[in-house]
Design an enzyme around this catalytic site. Sequence first.
Site, mmCIF file in Angstrom:
data_model
loop_
_atom_site.group_PDB
_atom_site.id
_atom_site.type_symbol
_atom_site.label_atom_id
_atom_site.label_comp_id
_atom_site.label_asym_id
_atom_site.label_seq_id
_atom_site.Cartn_x
_atom_site.Cartn_y
_atom_site.Cartn_z
ATOM 1 N N ARG A 12 1.625 12.016 -20.699
ATOM 2 C CA ARG A 12 1.318 11.142 -21.842
ATOM 3 C C ARG A 12 2.496 10.232 -22.142
ATOM 4 N NH1 ARG A 12 4.264 10.359 -26.355
ATOM 5 N NH2 ARG A 12 4.861 12.531 -26.054
ATOM 6 N N ASP A 13 3.681 10.804 -22.183
ATOM 7 C CA ASP A 13 4.868 10.015 -22.470
ATOM 8 C C ASP A 13 5.158 9.033 -21.342
ATOM 9 O OD1 ASP A 13 7.024 9.245 -24.015
ATOM 10 O OD2 ASP A 13 8.375 10.703 -23.115
ATOM 11 N N HIS A 210 14.028 17.065 -25.424
ATOM 12 C CA HIS A 210 13.268 15.989 -24.794
ATOM 13 C C HIS A 210 14.274 14.861 -24.591
ATOM 14 C CE1 HIS A 210 9.531 13.484 -24.187
ATOM 15 N NE2 HIS A 210 10.467 12.556 -24.339
ATOM 16 N N HIS A 212 16.103 11.547 -22.643
ATOM 17 C CA HIS A 212 15.989 10.354 -21.820
ATOM 18 C C HIS A 212 17.347 10.118 -21.166
ATOM 19 C CE1 HIS A 212 12.487 8.826 -24.548
ATOM 20 N NE2 HIS A 212 12.083 9.687 -23.638
ATOM 21 N N CYS A 243 12.331 4.567 -23.312
ATOM 22 C CA CYS A 243 12.377 3.992 -24.662
ATOM 23 C C CYS A 243 12.962 2.592 -24.633
ATOM 24 C CB CYS A 243 13.229 4.872 -25.574
ATOM 25 S SG CYS A 243 13.461 4.165 -27.213
ATOM 26 N N ASN A 253 12.445 9.066 -19.067
ATOM 27 C CA ASN A 253 12.363 10.519 -19.088
ATOM 28 C C ASN A 253 13.143 11.098 -17.913
ATOM 29 O OD1 ASN A 253 10.511 11.130 -21.321
ATOM 30 N ND2 ASN A 253 9.052 9.919 -20.130
#
Length: 298
Positions: A12-13, A210, A212, A243, A253
């Site tokens: 999803r991300d 989580h 990045h 992001c 990610n």
Amino acid sequence: MTNNIKVVEGPRDAWQGLAEIIPTETKINYLLKLTAAGVKHIDAVSFVSPKHVRQMADSEDVMKGFLAGLPSGTESPEIIGIVVNEQGMDRALQTPGVTTIGYPYSISAYFRRANANMSRAESRALVEKLRQTTRSSGHGLVIYISMAFGNPYEEPWGAEIVEDALIWLKDIGVRTVSLADTVGTAPAPYVGALYHAVKDCVAGIDLGVHLHSRPEDGAAKILAAYDAGCRRFDGALTGLGGCPFAGDDLVGNIATETIISALTSKGVETGLRADALEQAIAMTHEIRTSYGHEVHTQ
């Protein structure tokens, strides 16, 4: 040794920032490949306004097809559905197959207002509503603390602000929290130091990360978090997703392959093998090529 390691795969991300819409059937097949490879925890769908995230408009259809496509006798993995308001919560709770609700709680006032148009009080009220509702419905709940490792907005920030949020979450009964490096700029030593500084205030909470990162820094960040005591890690195959506030297209990610490799170097078994994920990795490359890569938020 496994050391209770939990790796959460995040299509999803990875998907929601892509320029072109991925066909529903492709998403379904991808989730089925992950399940066939033994992935037990998937951040798979979100329930937000299609006006803001067009890629996720078909989440109900994706879950319907996924459940229909599971081979007989196959156990469905934990499926996380992200929500940002009560309307999304209602949709998620009504979608078969979604087992856990996820919500990004920002400790940055600027980011919270820009991303969700909420005050701190409004966001906390929603988290309390999510906790009460998921307790009644039997769903899991994971809260992501956005901007946990700092932000670029020159706002007050420090480990004590993260700790305050964690203590509040524990007090209202939240038992799974993930610290998000939303802009992906925290160096590995900082990741480890922040995790170590706050972990003791929330004994009993499954506290994950989580993160990045630029590709070359991903393994060091994972190992820093692991050495600080973290046992829950979010990732995305090939490192897809990221992001925009990082200002660098290479910040995304951390690749699930990197997580597996880094922890294996410590003698830690994740329960996943890169060879078992080969078909899903190949499909990730196809999706990246076919639907274009843009970076986004967590």
